[in-house]
Scaffold this active site. Structure first.
Site, short mmCIF file in Angstrom:
data_model
loop_
_atom_site.label_atom_id
_atom_site.label_comp_id
_atom_site.label_asym_id
_atom_site.label_seq_id
_atom_site.Cartn_x
_atom_site.Cartn_y
_atom_site.Cartn_z
N HIS A 68 0.82 -1.22 0.00
CA HIS A 68 0.00 0.00 0.00
C HIS A 68 0.85 1.27 0.00
O HIS A 68 0.32 2.37 -0.15
CB HIS A 68 -0.94 0.01 1.21
N HIS A 83 1.77 6.81 -0.32
CA HIS A 83 0.95 5.95 0.53
C HIS A 83 -0.44 5.88 -0.09
O HIS A 83 -1.21 6.84 -0.01
CB HIS A 83 0.89 6.56 1.93
#
Length: 161
Positions: A68, A83
């Site tokens: 992620h 992110h």
């Protein structure tokens, strides 16, 4: 030397969009780690595409096991942290497919991660994607773009050294 001559004569680094979508102010990200700039300054992207691309020529630092998020260091030592989404770590990698690896040299536009955008939209708190400069203190000025952006094509941040 005046501020203007420093500004116009200084070296600059351009950061390209890692995703297509719309730029959102970093302060509007629903996570204080990003909105309060604890991990660095930058922008967020409300993505419309499913491919995260290299935003600079450089080297992948670390791709998280859950895929992620990742770090990348540009050829001129800009440390970036990307992110995807908020609380996406809880997905434990589901919805993400890694296309690059740690310590890999990349060029602007190279694929890093492929997303199942619909799955992640359904499961994550938010798909807003912060793009932050971790070593922001090393730069004189940051210029942030706004509006709709195209992955690998639109400059989202310009840093002045």
């Amino acid at each position: 030397m005046s501020f203007f001559s420093d500004f116009f004569n200084s070296k600059k680094t351009e950061i390209f969009a890692p995703l297509s979508g719309d730029i959102i102010n970093i302060e509007d990200v629903p996570d204080p780690v990003f909105s309060k700039k604890i991990v660095g300054d930058g922008i967020a992207i409300k993505p419309s595409s499913n491919r995260i691309l290299a935003p600079v020529n450089g080297t992948i630092g670390k791709i998280f096991e859950t895929m992620h998020a990742f770090s990348i260091i540009s050829e001129d030592n800009v440390e970036l942290f990307i992110h995807f989404g908020i609380d996406t770590v809880k997905l434990k990698g589901e919805g993400f497919k890694k296309k690059a690896k740690d310590n890999q040299k990349v060029k602007i536009g190279d694929e890093i991660i492929i997303l199942d955008l619909e799955f992640i939209k359904e499961k994550a708190e938010s798909i807003l994607t912060p793009v932050v400069i971790s070593n922001i203190e090393n730069f004189k000025k940051i210029k942030k773009s706004s509006g709709t952006i195209a992955a690998g094509q639109t400059v989202i941040i310009t840093l002045y050294h």
